[in-house]
Motif scaffolding. Structure first.
Motif, PDB file in Angstrom:
ATOM      1  N   HIS A 194       0.815  -1.210   0.000  1.00 39.20           N
ATOM      2  CA  HIS A 194       0.000   0.000   0.000  1.00 39.20           C
ATOM      3  C   HIS A 194       0.856   1.270   0.000  1.00 39.20           C
ATOM      4  CE1 HIS A 194      -3.965  -2.087   1.452  1.00 39.20           C
ATOM      5  NE2 HIS A 194      -3.583  -2.434   0.246  1.00 39.20           N
ATOM      6  N   ASP A 195       2.051   1.184   0.584  1.00 37.65           N
ATOM      7  CA  ASP A 195       2.974   2.320   0.501  1.00 37.65           C
ATOM      8  C   ASP A 195       3.237   2.682  -0.958  1.00 37.65           C
ATOM      9  OD1 ASP A 195       3.162   2.422   3.207  1.00 37.65           O
ATOM     10  OD2 ASP A 195       5.090   1.368   3.350  1.00 37.65           O
ATOM     11  N   HIS A 196       3.187   1.634  -1.813  1.00 33.98           N
ATOM     12  CA  HIS A 196       3.412   1.844  -3.248  1.00 33.98           C
ATOM     13  C   HIS A 196       2.087   1.877  -4.023  1.00 33.98           C
ATOM     14  CE1 HIS A 196       7.834   1.169  -3.000  1.00 33.98           C
ATOM     15  NE2 HIS A 196       7.498   0.396  -1.986  1.00 33.98           N
ATOM     16  N   HIS A 197       0.964   1.966  -3.302  1.00 31.94           N
ATOM     17  CA  HIS A 197      -0.368   2.029  -3.915  1.00 31.94           C
ATOM     18  C   HIS A 197      -0.678   0.789  -4.764  1.00 31.94           C
ATOM     19  CE1 HIS A 197      -0.414   6.084  -2.414  1.00 31.94           C
ATOM     20  NE2 HIS A 197       0.732   6.302  -3.033  1.00 31.94           N
ATOM     21  N   ILE A 198      -0.204  -0.350  -4.304  1.00 30.12           N
ATOM     22  CA  ILE A 198      -0.468  -1.610  -5.012  1.00 30.12           C
ATOM     23  C   ILE A 198      -1.509  -2.401  -4.222  1.00 30.12           C
ATOM     24  CG2 ILE A 198       0.527  -3.781  -5.845  1.00 30.12           C
ATOM     25  CD1 ILE A 198       3.274  -2.249  -5.730  1.00 30.12           C
ATOM     26  N   PRO A 199      -2.606  -2.809  -4.856  1.00 33.97           N
ATOM     27  CA  PRO A 199      -3.594  -3.620  -4.137  1.00 33.97           C
ATOM     28  C   PRO A 199      -3.091  -5.051  -3.904  1.00 33.97           C
ATOM     29  CG  PRO A 199      -4.284  -3.275  -6.413  1.00 33.97           C
ATOM     30  CD  PRO A 199      -3.011  -2.491  -6.227  1.00 33.97           C
ATOM     31  N   VAL A 200      -3.631  -5.678  -2.872  1.00 30.26           N
ATOM     32  CA  VAL A 200      -3.208  -7.035  -2.516  1.00 30.26           C
ATOM     33  C   VAL A 200      -4.419  -7.953  -2.439  1.00 30.26           C
ATOM     34  CG1 VAL A 200      -2.107  -8.498  -0.772  1.00 30.26           C
ATOM     35  CG2 VAL A 200      -1.225  -6.192  -1.199  1.00 30.26           C
ATOM     36  N   MET A 201      -4.298  -9.104  -3.117  1.00 30.18           N
ATOM     37  CA  MET A 201      -5.314 -10.150  -3.013  1.00 30.18           C
ATOM     38  C   MET A 201      -4.755 -11.274  -2.150  1.00 30.18           C
ATOM     39  SD  MET A 201      -7.560 -12.098  -5.815  1.00 30.18           S
ATOM     40  CE  MET A 201      -8.866 -13.115  -5.110  1.00 30.18           C
ATOM     41  N   LEU A 202      -5.569 -11.770  -1.224  1.00 33.54           N
ATOM     42  CA  LEU A 202      -5.152 -12.908  -0.407  1.00 33.54           C
ATOM     43  C   LEU A 202      -5.965 -14.145  -0.787  1.00 33.54           C
ATOM     44  CD1 LEU A 202      -4.852 -11.465   3.224  1.00 33.54           C
ATOM     45  CD2 LEU A 202      -3.027 -11.817   1.546  1.00 33.54           C
ATOM     46  N   ASP A 203      -5.247 -15.258  -0.966  1.00 35.49           N
ATOM     47  CA  ASP A 203      -5.912 -16.553  -1.095  1.00 35.49           C
ATOM     48  C   ASP A 203      -6.131 -17.060   0.333  1.00 35.49           C
ATOM     49  OD1 ASP A 203      -6.526 -19.219  -1.178  1.00 35.49           O
ATOM     50  OD2 ASP A 203      -4.963 -19.774  -2.616  1.00 35.49           O
ATOM     51  N   GLY A 204      -7.367 -16.996   0.783  1.00 34.93           N
ATOM     52  CA  GLY A 204      -7.675 -17.354   2.162  1.00 34.93           C
ATOM     53  C   GLY A 204      -8.261 -18.747   2.315  1.00 34.93           C
ATOM     54  N   ALA A 205      -8.091 -19.576   1.299  1.00 31.45           N
ATOM     55  CA  ALA A 205      -8.715 -20.909   1.337  1.00 31.45           C
ATOM     56  C   ALA A 205      -8.319 -21.686   2.587  1.00 31.45           C
ATOM     57  CB  ALA A 205      -8.346 -21.697   0.077  1.00 31.45           C
ATOM     58  N   GLN A 206      -7.032 -21.564   2.988  1.00 32.98           N
ATOM     59  CA  GLN A 206      -6.574 -22.310   4.172  1.00 32.98           C
ATOM     60  C   GLN A 206      -6.596 -21.469   5.440  1.00 32.98           C
ATOM     61  OE1 GLN A 206      -6.142 -25.466   4.079  1.00 32.98           O
ATOM     62  NE2 GLN A 206      -6.025 -25.783   1.872  1.00 32.98           N
ATOM     63  N   SER A 207      -6.655 -20.158   5.318  1.00 31.52           N
ATOM     64  CA  SER A 207      -6.555 -19.333   6.524  1.00 31.52           C
ATOM     65  C   SER A 207      -7.922 -19.026   7.133  1.00 31.52           C
ATOM     66  CB  SER A 207      -5.815 -18.029   6.218  1.00 31.52           C
ATOM     67  OG  SER A 207      -6.516 -17.257   5.254  1.00 31.52           O
ATOM     68  N   VAL A 208      -8.878 -18.634   6.306  1.00 32.15           N
ATOM     69  CA  VAL A 208     -10.179 -18.206   6.851  1.00 32.15           C
ATOM     70  C   VAL A 208     -10.842 -19.310   7.696  1.00 32.15           C
ATOM     71  CG1 VAL A 208     -12.490 -17.375   6.245  1.00 32.15           C
ATOM     72  CG2 VAL A 208     -10.500 -16.480   5.040  1.00 32.15           C
ATOM     73  N   PRO A 209     -10.731 -20.586   7.320  1.00 27.73           N
ATOM     74  CA  PRO A 209     -11.355 -21.631   8.148  1.00 27.73           C
ATOM     75  C   PRO A 209     -10.687 -21.819   9.508  1.00 27.73           C
ATOM     76  CG  PRO A 209     -10.940 -22.434   5.919  1.00 27.73           C
ATOM     77  CD  PRO A 209     -10.208 -21.139   6.058  1.00 27.73           C
ATOM     78  N   HIS A 210      -9.436 -21.349   9.639  1.00 28.47           N
ATOM     79  CA  HIS A 210      -8.664 -21.719  10.833  1.00 28.47           C
ATOM     80  C   HIS A 210      -8.226 -20.544  11.701  1.00 28.47           C
ATOM     81  CE1 HIS A 210      -8.380 -25.836   9.322  1.00 28.47           C
ATOM     82  NE2 HIS A 210      -8.192 -25.297   8.137  1.00 28.47           N
ATOM     83  N   LEU A 211      -8.244 -19.331  11.166  1.00 27.05           N
ATOM     84  CA  LEU A 211      -7.757 -18.165  11.906  1.00 27.05           C
ATOM     85  C   LEU A 211      -8.848 -17.094  11.950  1.00 27.05           C
ATOM     86  CD1 LEU A 211      -4.359 -17.702  10.002  1.00 27.05           C
ATOM     87  CD2 LEU A 211      -4.714 -18.997  12.101  1.00 27.05           C
ATOM     88  N   PRO A 212      -8.903 -16.336  13.026  1.00 25.60           N
ATOM     89  CA  PRO A 212      -9.821 -15.197  13.017  1.00 25.60           C
ATOM     90  C   PRO A 212      -9.439 -14.267  11.861  1.00 25.60           C
ATOM     91  CG  PRO A 212      -8.838 -15.517  15.196  1.00 25.60           C
ATOM     92  CD  PRO A 212      -8.100 -16.407  14.256  1.00 25.60           C
ATOM     93  N   THR A 213     -10.431 -13.793  11.111  1.00 23.44           N
ATOM     94  CA  THR A 213     -10.137 -12.973   9.939  1.00 23.44           C
ATOM     95  C   THR A 213     -10.875 -11.645  10.056  1.00 23.44           C
ATOM     96  OG1 THR A 213      -9.999 -14.985   8.617  1.00 23.44           O
ATOM     97  CG2 THR A 213     -10.184 -12.914   7.404  1.00 23.44           C
TER      98      THR A 213
END
Lengths: 430, 147
Positions: free
Chosen positions: A211-230
């Motif tokens: 974001h410092d460089h104004h670049i958007p970020v996409m996250l693949d949350g297939a493994q994270s969202v089921p297991h970590l608070p999001t």
């Protein structure tokens, strides 16, 4: 009791749930198979990174929909149509709260993570990516966060670049990020948690830097969202993709979260009903977000099932789930490392309950077959990450992956059978 | 289903001590095949003489016990036989694995009988057939290159 630290976040020591009570909610966990000599093998399900099992509450919610609410959404004037639409849109709001989105308009229903990433590559990428533009991925991506960008690059002449991972422990070499970002970088898309290594990537820092460089970020949350608070506002990711079936929901439903501003500027994904505003024979206008991206009759029962799954997870508490799985994983890793000839791929300090390994010279498919004969379900293969396997110079791994309904005694049973496999295939421990 | 039906002693013996494993002389381009499901890989070197007899066959590669044992058994089975006869055996094996041909055809062919156990484990059939697809491709290649 020690505090557990996940991705820089301290989780308070919580009182955990009774795992045996939790297991009672999952009818399939009572399945048994017939083993050798008329023995009975209980199911030990350790393939949760592939898909998870469904609690009765989810099955009930979907059946209730079909029995009492079934109609098409957003079209019918009749009472059932109202019920179906309300249930479908309530599910969207439920999911929005679960990941703390600013608005339910930021929640697009898809078939799963794969379709969500394809949607962004198609609708955002085709509009905003041109020849010579750069998309930054990582070397540890699942094919679903690689191939959509390859297709886009082929079409637009964009360039893909890859943040490397460390061969020794499966962590992302995030130190390379600064030098890889340049004025042509248009998007960074990385996995939040590796489906092979279990590594939880340091995405907060990555997103800030991008974001410092104004670049958007996409996250693949297939493994994270089921297991970590999001919390998407806290993460500040621009897109997040995840699948219902990996978090106790049904197959066929998933989510694309996108910041509203980004969704607004995107082109539609597929054309058809529901996604339109007004249609003439030669032109059309688009419906508002998120409906612009949901052409055709959606998976209404799936969305309702996913909302029920989220109710279930929230009732247990995502932090409790994380904490329990951390304990389970730490225990499994310590026991597995005691077996001589054991190679574990992925020893990141922050990791989830996905353990990829190779034992002695036993090929992963033989290992998985052996474990299956004991009632243990694991995955063997390249886990849809062939470039990662190539870098590790192995054809495949065996992967055991946990969820909150797995038990310490199941881990013991796995360890015991890993040792037996060494004897069976005659590779001793030398 | 018992695990021992799949991993019969014959299979495990061939896996631990594969026959004809290594680089060899070839009379035509080597065939390389992958089984992406398991990550099995096989390279086959065929030496066919002017009388269409398979003088020698060697293989290298890596893979699960079933794929490697099947390759080892295959080389033993075809060595010294005429190409025409080998083709018939290949069709017998592949046909049996697909469930289209009598599996009992395999009984008279020595260690081939051990492959019958694989048929009860449908996911593993691809492992067992890899070497047989490779030799079928290899023979075709040799014939094309001769012309």
């Amino acid at each position: 009791m020690s505090h557990i630290n996940v991705d820089g976040k301290q989780l308070e020591t919580l009182e955990l749930f009774e795992v045996e009570e939790v297991r009672n909610d999952f009818p399939i966990l009572k399945e048994k198979f017939s083993g050798p000599k008329n023995s009975v093998l209980p199911l030990v399900y350790l393939d949760n990174a592939a898909t998870t099992q469904k609690p009765q509450q989810v099955l009930d919610a979907m059946q209730y929909y079909y029995r009492h609410q079934n109609a098409n959404v957003h079209r019918a004037i009749h009472k059932l149509g109202e019920r179906a639409t309300a249930a479908y849109e309530d599910s969207r709001k439920r999911i929005s709260r679960f990941i703390n989105a600013r608005s339910h308009r930021e929640i697009v229903f898809t078939r799963g993570t794969t379709e969500a990433i394809n949607l962004v590559a198609h609708s955002w990428g085709r509009k905003l990516i041109g020849r010579g533009d750069e998309i930054l991925l990582s070397e540890m991506e699942h094919h679903s966060n690689l191939i959509p960008w390859q297709l886009l690059a082929k079409e637009t002449g964009a360039v893909l670049r890859f943040i490397p991972f460390s061969r020794s422990n499966g962590t992302l070499q995030i130190g390379h990020l600064e030098e890889m970002i340049n004025e042509r970088t248009r998007l960074i898309s990385v996995t939040h948690m590796s489906n092979v290594f279990g590594t939880i990537n340091p995405v907060r820092g990555l997103i800030q830097k991008a974001h410092d460089h104004h670049i958007p970020v996409m996250l693949d949350g297939a493994q994270s969202v089921p297991h970590l608070p999001t919390d998407v506002q806290e993460l500040d990711c621009d897109f997040l993709a995840f699948s219902g079936h990996k978090m106790c929901g049904p197959t066929g439903i998933g989510v694309l979260y996108g910041k509203e501003k980004l969704l607004e500027e995107m082109e539609p994904f597929q054309g058809g009903g529901e996604m339109i505003g007004s249609v003439w024979l030669d032109k059309a206008t688009w419906n508002e977000v998120p409906h612009k991206f949901e052409a055709g009759t959606p998976d209404i029962a799936g969305a309702i099932g996913l909302a029920a799954a989220i109710d279930y997870l929230d009732r247990l508490g995502m932090e409790r789930i994380t904490l329990y799985e951390q304990k389970l994983t730490t225990y499994a890793l310590s026991k597995m490392r005691e077996i001589s000839g054991m190679r574990i791929f992925g020893m990141a300090p922050f990791r989830g309950g996905v353990i990829s390994f190779y034992l002695g010279k036993i090929h992963p498919h033989d290992m998985a077959q052996f474990l299956d004969s004991k009632g243990i379900a694991v995955r063997a293969g390249h886990h849809c990450a062939q470039p990662l396997m190539r870098k590790l110079e192995i054809p495949a791994t065996t992967r055991a992956s946990f969820y909150f309904y797995n038990t310490f005694s199941e881990i013991d049973f796995l360890i015991d059978n890993l040792k037996q496999a060494l004897e069976y295939f005659g590779y001793g421990t030398g | 289903m018992e695990l021992d039906e799949l991993y019969q002693d014959i299979i495990l013996d061939h896996y631990k001590n594969p026959h004809n494993f290594g680089e060899g002389e070839a009379s035509c381009t080597n065939v390389e095949l992958d089984n992406p499901v398991c990550g099995d890989h096989i390279k086959l070197m065929l030496l066919i003489d002017e009388n269409d007899i398979i003088q020698d066959v060697k293989f290298t590669g890596s893979g699960c016990a079933i794929s490697m044992a099947s390759a080892s058994i295959m080389t033993e089975e075809i060595k010294g036989k005429k190409v025409q006869e080998v083709r018939a055996i290949i069709e017998d094996v592949l046909g049996a694995m697909r469930g289209e041909k009598e599996a009992d055809n395999l009984d008279e062919h020595g260690d081939l009988i051990a492959l019958k156990g694989v048929m009860k484990f449908p996911v593993r059939v691809k492992c067992a057939t890899l070497a047989w697809h490779a030799v079928r491709d290899g023979i075709t290649k040799c014939e094309q290159e001769k012309k």
